[in-house]
Design a protein around this motif. Sequence first.
Motif, PDB file in Angstrom:
ATOM      1  N   TYR A 212      -3.037  -3.556  15.903  1.00 23.78           N
ATOM      2  CA  TYR A 212      -3.541  -2.254  15.475  1.00 23.78           C
ATOM      3  C   TYR A 212      -2.650  -1.101  15.910  1.00 23.78           C
ATOM      4  CZ  TYR A 212      -6.517   1.738  14.641  1.00 23.78           C
ATOM      5  OH  TYR A 212      -6.994   2.940  14.198  1.00 23.78           O
ATOM      6  N   ASP A 213      -2.346  -0.240  14.936  1.00 27.89           N
ATOM      7  CA  ASP A 213      -1.504   0.914  15.191  1.00 27.89           C
ATOM      8  C   ASP A 213      -1.984   2.021  14.249  1.00 27.89           C
ATOM      9  OD1 ASP A 213       1.243   2.072  13.696  1.00 27.89           O
ATOM     10  OD2 ASP A 213       1.259   2.191  15.878  1.00 27.89           O
ATOM     11  N   ALA A 214      -2.148   3.231  14.801  1.00 27.62           N
ATOM     12  CA  ALA A 214      -2.731   4.332  14.017  1.00 27.62           C
ATOM     13  C   ALA A 214      -1.922   4.630  12.752  1.00 27.62           C
ATOM     14  CB  ALA A 214      -2.829   5.580  14.885  1.00 27.62           C
ATOM     15  N   ASP A 215      -0.584   4.663  12.877  1.00 26.57           N
ATOM     16  CA  ASP A 215       0.247   4.982  11.708  1.00 26.57           C
ATOM     17  C   ASP A 215       0.060   3.961  10.591  1.00 26.57           C
ATOM     18  OD1 ASP A 215       1.295   7.343  12.518  1.00 26.57           O
ATOM     19  OD2 ASP A 215       3.083   6.471  13.456  1.00 26.57           O
ATOM     20  N   ASN A 216      -0.012   2.690  10.983  1.00 28.60           N
ATOM     21  CA  ASN A 216      -0.203   1.648   9.977  1.00 28.60           C
ATOM     22  C   ASN A 216      -1.598   1.718   9.356  1.00 28.60           C
ATOM     23  OD1 ASN A 216       2.366   0.651  10.222  1.00 28.60           O
ATOM     24  ND2 ASN A 216       1.824  -0.949  11.693  1.00 28.60           N
ATOM     25  N   ALA A 217      -2.587   2.051  10.173  1.00 30.79           N
ATOM     26  CA  ALA A 217      -3.962   2.153   9.663  1.00 30.79           C
ATOM     27  C   ALA A 217      -4.050   3.277   8.622  1.00 30.79           C
ATOM     28  CB  ALA A 217      -4.929   2.398  10.805  1.00 30.79           C
ATOM     29  N   LYS A 218      -3.255   4.326   8.819  1.00 33.19           N
ATOM     30  CA  LYS A 218      -3.287   5.468   7.890  1.00 33.19           C
ATOM     31  C   LYS A 218      -2.712   5.118   6.509  1.00 33.19           C
ATOM     32  CE  LYS A 218      -1.944   9.477   9.720  1.00 33.19           C
ATOM     33  NZ  LYS A 218      -1.080  10.282  10.620  1.00 33.19           N
ATOM     34  N   LEU A 219      -1.989   3.998   6.450  1.00 34.95           N
ATOM     35  CA  LEU A 219      -1.417   3.566   5.163  1.00 34.95           C
ATOM     36  C   LEU A 219      -2.513   3.239   4.148  1.00 34.95           C
ATOM     37  CD1 LEU A 219       1.319   1.017   6.307  1.00 34.95           C
ATOM     38  CD2 LEU A 219       1.710   3.216   5.224  1.00 34.95           C
ATOM     39  N   LEU A 220      -3.713   2.948   4.681  1.00 38.80           N
ATOM     40  CA  LEU A 220      -4.782   2.458   3.807  1.00 38.80           C
ATOM     41  C   LEU A 220      -5.473   3.558   3.015  1.00 38.80           C
ATOM     42  CD1 LEU A 220      -6.166  -0.020   6.459  1.00 38.80           C
ATOM     43  CD2 LEU A 220      -4.654  -0.543   4.546  1.00 38.80           C
ATOM     44  N   ARG A 221      -5.048   4.793   3.223  1.00 40.07           N
ATOM     45  CA  ARG A 221      -5.655   5.913   2.490  1.00 40.07           C
ATOM     46  C   ARG A 221      -5.087   5.966   1.062  1.00 40.07           C
ATOM     47  NH1 ARG A 221      -4.639  11.314   1.371  1.00 40.07           N
ATOM     48  NH2 ARG A 221      -6.534  12.559   1.289  1.00 40.07           N
ATOM     49  N   GLN A 222      -5.847   5.518   0.086  1.00 38.94           N
ATOM     50  CA  GLN A 222      -5.371   5.493  -1.305  1.00 38.94           C
ATOM     51  C   GLN A 222      -6.482   5.830  -2.302  1.00 38.94           C
ATOM     52  OE1 GLN A 222      -2.165   4.927  -2.433  1.00 38.94           O
ATOM     53  NE2 GLN A 222      -1.508   4.921  -0.317  1.00 38.94           N
ATOM     54  N   PRO A 223      -7.219   6.916  -2.094  1.00 38.28           N
ATOM     55  CA  PRO A 223      -8.355   7.186  -2.987  1.00 38.28           C
ATOM     56  C   PRO A 223      -7.953   7.377  -4.452  1.00 38.28           C
ATOM     57  CG  PRO A 223      -7.886   9.103  -1.607  1.00 38.28           C
ATOM     58  CD  PRO A 223      -7.067   7.969  -1.073  1.00 38.28           C
ATOM     59  N   ALA A 224      -6.872   8.117  -4.685  1.00 37.58           N
ATOM     60  CA  ALA A 224      -6.480   8.411  -6.073  1.00 37.58           C
ATOM     61  C   ALA A 224      -5.995   7.164  -6.792  1.00 37.58           C
ATOM     62  CB  ALA A 224      -5.397   9.477  -6.085  1.00 37.58           C
ATOM     63  N   LEU A 225      -5.362   6.267  -6.029  1.00 33.99           N
ATOM     64  CA  LEU A 225      -4.839   5.045  -6.642  1.00 33.99           C
ATOM     65  C   LEU A 225      -5.988   4.163  -7.139  1.00 33.99           C
ATOM     66  CD1 LEU A 225      -2.564   3.116  -7.338  1.00 33.99           C
ATOM     67  CD2 LEU A 225      -2.513   2.363  -4.981  1.00 33.99           C
ATOM     68  N   VAL A 226      -7.008   3.996  -6.295  1.00 29.62           N
ATOM     69  CA  VAL A 226      -8.150   3.172  -6.699  1.00 29.62           C
ATOM     70  C   VAL A 226      -8.885   3.851  -7.855  1.00 29.62           C
ATOM     71  CG1 VAL A 226     -10.240   1.984  -5.922  1.00 29.62           C
ATOM     72  CG2 VAL A 226      -8.346   2.261  -4.357  1.00 29.62           C
ATOM     73  N   ALA A 227      -8.990   5.174  -7.803  1.00 32.06           N
ATOM     74  CA  ALA A 227      -9.650   5.900  -8.894  1.00 32.06           C
ATOM     75  C   ALA A 227      -8.885   5.681 -10.200  1.00 32.06           C
ATOM     76  CB  ALA A 227      -9.715   7.387  -8.555  1.00 32.06           C
ATOM     77  N   PHE A 228      -7.562   5.702 -10.123  1.00 30.24           N
ATOM     78  CA  PHE A 228      -6.719   5.495 -11.318  1.00 30.24           C
ATOM     79  C   PHE A 228      -6.940   4.088 -11.893  1.00 30.24           C
ATOM     80  CE2 PHE A 228      -2.551   3.890 -12.923  1.00 30.24           C
ATOM     81  CZ  PHE A 228      -2.429   4.704 -14.036  1.00 30.24           C
TER      82      PHE A 228
ATOM     83  N   GLU B 119       3.507  12.626   5.493  1.00 28.82           N
ATOM     84  CA  GLU B 119       2.863  12.361   6.794  1.00 28.82           C
ATOM     85  C   GLU B 119       1.532  11.659   6.579  1.00 28.82           C
ATOM     86  OE1 GLU B 119       2.708  15.857   9.222  1.00 28.82           O
ATOM     87  OE2 GLU B 119       4.889  16.067   9.148  1.00 28.82           O
ATOM     88  N   ALA B 120       1.004  11.797   5.367  1.00 28.10           N
ATOM     89  CA  ALA B 120      -0.260  11.127   5.049  1.00 28.10           C
ATOM     90  C   ALA B 120      -0.082  10.322   3.771  1.00 28.10           C
ATOM     91  CB  ALA B 120      -1.363  12.152   4.862  1.00 28.10           C
ATOM     92  N   SER B 121      -0.676   9.135   3.730  1.00 30.02           N
ATOM     93  CA  SER B 121      -0.641   8.332   2.504  1.00 30.02           C
ATOM     94  C   SER B 121      -1.551   8.980   1.469  1.00 30.02           C
ATOM     95  CB  SER B 121      -1.165   6.925   2.782  1.00 30.02           C
ATOM     96  OG  SER B 121      -0.285   6.244   3.625  1.00 30.02           O
ATOM     97  N   GLY B 122      -1.277   8.742   0.223  1.00 30.57           N
ATOM     98  CA  GLY B 122      -2.159   9.246  -0.822  1.00 30.57           C
ATOM     99  C   GLY B 122      -1.429   9.809  -2.012  1.00 30.57           C
ATOM    100  N   LEU B 123      -2.160  10.658  -2.729  1.00 35.16           N
ATOM    101  CA  LEU B 123      -1.657  11.198  -3.997  1.00 35.16           C
ATOM    102  C   LEU B 123      -0.751  12.414  -3.785  1.00 35.16           C
ATOM    103  CD1 LEU B 123      -1.950  11.267  -7.177  1.00 35.16           C
ATOM    104  CD2 LEU B 123      -3.872  12.813  -6.807  1.00 35.16           C
ATOM    105  N   TYR B 124       0.344  12.431  -4.491  1.00 34.43           N
ATOM    106  CA  TYR B 124       1.252  13.582  -4.511  1.00 34.43           C
ATOM    107  C   TYR B 124       1.664  13.830  -5.962  1.00 34.43           C
ATOM    108  CZ  TYR B 124       1.499  13.203   0.534  1.00 34.43           C
ATOM    109  OH  TYR B 124       1.154  13.176   1.859  1.00 34.43           O
ATOM    110  N   TYR B 125       2.145  15.047  -6.208  1.00 31.11           N
ATOM    111  CA  TYR B 125       2.614  15.378  -7.554  1.00 31.11           C
ATOM    112  C   TYR B 125       4.094  15.745  -7.504  1.00 31.11           C
ATOM    113  CZ  TYR B 125      -2.315  15.703  -8.803  1.00 31.11           C
ATOM    114  OH  TYR B 125      -3.649  15.417  -9.028  1.00 31.11           O
ATOM    115  N   VAL B 126       4.816  15.246  -8.487  1.00 34.97           N
ATOM    116  CA  VAL B 126       6.239  15.562  -8.602  1.00 34.97           C
ATOM    117  C   VAL B 126       6.413  16.393  -9.872  1.00 34.97           C
ATOM    118  CG1 VAL B 126       8.563  14.598  -8.824  1.00 34.97           C
ATOM    119  CG2 VAL B 126       6.857  13.404  -7.461  1.00 34.97           C
TER     120      VAL B 126
END
Lengths: 291, 145
Positions: A212-228, B119-126
């Motif tokens: 477990y590592d905070a930076d790696n855990a933050k990779l899991l933030r993908q709300p827009a991708l799943v919505a797409f 710095e944060a994963s997620g959606l960005y616009y180009v």
Amino acid sequence: MSIDAGLDTGPPIDKLRLMPFLRKWLQLSIIALVPSISALAEEQKSPDKPLSPDELKSAVSIDALTVPTPGEFFKAIEKGGKPNWTSEYRPPVSIKSTDRAQMALNLGTLIADGYIAVEAQDGQQVKNIGKDVLALAKKLSVSQTVLARGASITQFAENNAWDQLNEELEATQNEVKKALEENRDVDLITLVSVGGWIRGTEVVTGLVMQNYDADNAKLLRQPALVAFLKDKLTRLPDRLQKDPLVQRLVHELDDIQKMVSFAADHVPTVEEVKELNTASAKLTKEIAVSE
Amino acid sequence: MNRLALVVVANCLFAIQWCIAEAETDEQVAARSDAIDFAGAFQNDGFKIRDGTYFGKISKDHSAVVAVNLYNGNAYWFTASTAEKAEKLKISVFDEAGMPVSYEPFQSGTRAAAGFSPEASGLYYVKVALEDGPPATFCLIYSYK
């Protein structure tokens, strides 16, 4: 000639008289300059205007750029040290089903498996998965276009050309999608992407849980991708919408979407990562199981 | 019989139209070739070029915005080219709310690039914009490491 002869001692009293004026002028100039300097600094920091509501509304989302490859996802987790990629291998998947939706989903998961083998630098595993990908592509009638890719994958695996293999896997995935498009099977393209993302999420969450590592855990933030992806699933034709596996997929992606939709400054806890791992692993298994 | 002929003709027309719509134009081929050539510079620095591309048309009054999903920890270079027509192309990066983010800009006539490390994963616009020159077709690609 006195010592002071060369000095301009002419009007010292006048100079003294000018000093307060000069000082005042300098002070005023500095005061006037401060906002301009800070404005300039601000301008250099963010020279662009925010996107207008119209620009945001008309932003284009396309599979080829909006959906990251599993390789891109895996590259991000390597920053904290070399993960134990082989721990994320799974037994070979035997697809007996003739359900095209299931085959497309499995193709996506298999390509993600290929990336895992490349990251593990396991030539034999890459070749095995390459064969499975080709067998499944044949069932989906797109094998001719990916045959050449299959040969390249074997060649690169034998030469331990890992960087080229990474590129070859993405190219294979794109060839499959292009062939599906040419065969008027456009709807299956979304399923290939969804399968790849689900398996990728299972693998990354598994690796985060191991170390477990905070930076790696933050990779899991993908709300827009799943919505797409979900949006594309809801646009599938009726015959695919009625497919029991697709229905389960849409339902379970609702839960997964909630798990990956957290604030940018939130770090998922070990428990949250575990919950996402369980959900994505369950879905990967459901995709692999023949009816 | 006539109806059958009509169906065949309609199908042929549809197929021709479909092929024309799918075929890449000379401008697109040139723009992609130049964008890949340009991105090659980042490859030397360990960046991998994604196989996907996006073609669009831009003018001074009309920019293009593409949504991408990025991962914290990765570094990205977005590269665009119009091959020959544009005189001043620009790429900028925005967060999921459409607010500008800090990125490394590069501009050279028909080519532009933006380097960004989220710095944060997620959606960005180009955003690909044309600051000067006649309307042009561009190709956008990206690389990561």
